[in-house]
Design an enzyme around this catalytic site. Structure first.
Site, PDB file in Angstrom:
ATOM      1  CD1 TRP A 197     -13.528  -3.021  -0.785  1.00 43.73           C
ATOM      2  CD2 TRP A 197     -11.485  -2.189  -1.139  1.00 43.73           C
ATOM      3  NE1 TRP A 197     -12.609  -3.979  -0.412  1.00 43.73           N
ATOM      4  CE2 TRP A 197     -11.350  -3.492  -0.611  1.00 43.73           C
ATOM      5  CE3 TRP A 197     -10.329  -1.468  -1.444  1.00 43.73           C
ATOM      6  CZ2 TRP A 197     -10.110  -4.084  -0.391  1.00 43.73           C
ATOM      7  CZ3 TRP A 197      -9.092  -2.055  -1.221  1.00 43.73           C
ATOM      8  CH2 TRP A 197      -8.997  -3.346  -0.706  1.00 43.73           C
ATOM      9  CG  HIS A 198      -8.940   1.969  -1.880  1.00 37.31           C
ATOM     10  ND1 HIS A 198      -9.610   1.688  -3.057  1.00 37.31           N
ATOM     11  CD2 HIS A 198      -7.727   1.358  -1.998  1.00 37.31           C
ATOM     12  CE1 HIS A 198      -8.833   0.951  -3.840  1.00 37.31           C
ATOM     13  NE2 HIS A 198      -7.702   0.731  -3.222  1.00 37.31           N
ATOM     14  N   GLY A 199     -11.587   3.392   1.742  1.00 32.60           N
ATOM     15  CA  GLY A 199     -11.693   4.067   3.017  1.00 32.60           C
ATOM     16  C   GLY A 199     -12.910   4.960   3.130  1.00 32.60           C
ATOM     17  CG  PHE A 229      -7.190   0.607   2.512  1.00 38.07           C
ATOM     18  CD1 PHE A 229      -7.651   1.777   3.074  1.00 38.07           C
ATOM     19  CD2 PHE A 229      -6.074   0.650   1.703  1.00 38.07           C
ATOM     20  CE1 PHE A 229      -7.017   2.977   2.825  1.00 38.07           C
ATOM     21  CE2 PHE A 229      -5.432   1.855   1.433  1.00 38.07           C
ATOM     22  CZ  PHE A 229      -5.900   3.010   2.012  1.00 38.07           C
TER      23      PHE A 229
END
Length: 481
Positions: free
Chosen positions: A325-327, A481
């Protein structure tokens, strides 16, 4: 529009004044002002991406209405998955398209098959991961019949686009935030002053702590090959406080700003670096995301029910998905998997639900055992942040190798940076956080027992530090993000 910018310093008082001037008019007009202000706030970066927010808002608003009318289970599932696929489809395209394309080509190249495909030059819309999850919480909760769908498009639009937390959270649940748009807000002086106090602390975290650490951390991570072990350890340490000061600082400003307008947002950070194990850390770090994944992914997968293998599977899924989800980078996936490995011993020994109370409750200092547990947890966290910060896996591995390549007793080779001042600031920051660790944020209870003159001296000192250390405006880390 950045919280630590002149633009926002003008924007906020103007919106605040207009908002309370029309408070006696009608609630709908107040909500409409929030929508207009939020769209202006978001469009300040790139007005073209407003279409994504508006489209997502309309889709989920209409699906919510249809879910109210529909009792057929199959049709209800179709409506739910329409919302999920549309929202995650936008997120997947803008954030992950090139990642999957590059890895698809690389996987075929491994077997000697060459595929020619050019990556797209895609600009990632600011905050898309945050407002996508926020609006999804509405559809899912309506589907589960935990929330009545709204017929008020303006209130729903305000919920999706509420500017204080639009681009970097907290990721609010519809069950918590949406009903607040139905209720008339009355100005509360004590609530507003508390909001200003939290904004002040958030700005201090961002401008003084995070940005001071960022300058040194960026230099060290960029030039790691030429630096000794002690310097690389400092780089990892500075990034550890950079990301905490940056992200929790944003959350403090967001929560404080919302309080100025009569809204309560959920707590997003609870002094995570004082955690005694990794499970406690994740109950205290980015709480809105951790609980979102718990409620909408972990529990539907079976949660802690079933055997240990099921629990281990679900744990790795939740951490790896959280990392992704962060990248769109393997470094985030490794970071998530590494935290799952950290969590595993607690899961296997059924000790992941201990340490539910604040450390050293009712005491000034932690016990030797608590201090030891906090130290171990902190070191593990610092190590995992190296993967989070690195440009790629090779960068992370080479950086870690560099830490063990020379003696840690060597003096850091940072002649061009006064890192000692930053270390002193971090010590003062940690003392303040430790003193206020039982509050919603560090300054919430810290000043109430002090004399007015001492309290205001502290506020002016923080303001002075913010102006003294302010320089070039830097975006918040989590905007990417």
């Amino acid at each position: 529009m950045l919280f630590n910018s002149i633009d926002f310093a003008i924007f906020l008082p103007v919106v605040f004044a207009l908002y309370w001037l029309i408070s006696d008019a009608n609630l709908r007009l107040q909500n409409l002002l929030i929508v207009a202000s939020s769209y202006l706030f978001y469009g300040w970066w790139d007005w073209r991406f407003l279409s994504l927010i508006i489209f997502s808002t309309l889709i989920d608003f209409l699906i919510g209405i249809q879910l109210r009318k529909q009792n057929n289970i199959l049709k209800r599932k179709i409506l739910l998955w329409t919302s999920i696929l549309v929202n995650l489809g936008f997120l997947g395209f803008f954030k992950y398209y090139n990642f999957f394309l590059e890895n698809f080509i690389a996987s075929f190249s491994f077997f000697g098959v060459k595929i020619s495909a050019e990556p797209l030059h895609i600009i990632l819309p600011v905050g898309i991961s945050f407002y996508t999850f926020q609006t999804l919480s509405y559809t899912i909760d309506v589907y589960r019949k935990k929330l009545e769908p709204t017929n008020d498009l303006i209130a729903f639009s305000a919920f999706v686009s509420f500017f204080p937390q639009l681009v970097a959270g907290p990721i609010e649940r519809a069950t918590h935030l949406l009903p607040q748009f139905y209720t008339r807000r009355i100005f509360d002086y004590s609530k507003a002053t508390d909001g200003l106090r939290q904004i002040l602390w958030g700005l201090f975290k961002k401008v003084v702590i995070a940005d001071s650490c960022a300058e040194i951390a960026d230099y060290i991570f960029t030039n790691y090959a030429d630096l000794n072990s002690s310097t690389l350890i400092l780089g990892a340490l500075f990034f550890t406080f950079q990301i905490y000061g940056d992200f929790s600082g944003y959350s403090d400003i967001a929560i404080g700003t919302a309080r100025l307008f009569g809204f309560d947002l959920m707590k997003n950070f609870s002094f995570p670096y004082f955690s005694r194990d990794i499970a406690e850390f994740w109950r205290r770090w980015h709480i809105s995301l951790s609980t979102w994944f718990r409620d909408y992914l972990y529990i539907p997968l079976g949660g802690s029910k079933g055997g240990k293998l099921i629990q281990i599977r679900n744990t790795f899924i939740i951490f790896i998905v959280s990392g992704f989800w962060h990248g769109a980078n393997w470094t985030f996936i490794v970071w998530g998997a590494l935290n799952a490995v950290y969590f595993l011993p607690l899961l296997l020994t059924n000790t992941n639900r201990r340490n539910l109370e604040t450390v050293a409750q009712g005491k000034y200092f932690p016990s030797i055992k608590e201090l030891s547990s906090m130290s171990i947890t902190f070191v593990l966290t610092v190590f995992s942040w190296i993967f989070f910060r690195a440009e790629n896996i090779d960068h992370a591995l080479n950086y870690i190798t560099g830490i063990f390549s020379t003696s840690v007793m060597e003096y850091p080779n940072l002649e061009n940076y006064d890192y000692q001042i930053t270390l002193l600031l971090l010590i003062l920051f940690l003392v303040t956080e430790w003193t206020g660790r039982n509050g919603q944020y560090a300054l919430e209870k810290l000043g109430f027992k002090w004399h007015r003159s001492i309290r205001y001296t502290m506020y002016y000192l923080l303001i002075f530090c913010i102006f003294w250390f302010s320089g070039k405006e830097q975006q918040f880390i989590y905007f990417q993000f």
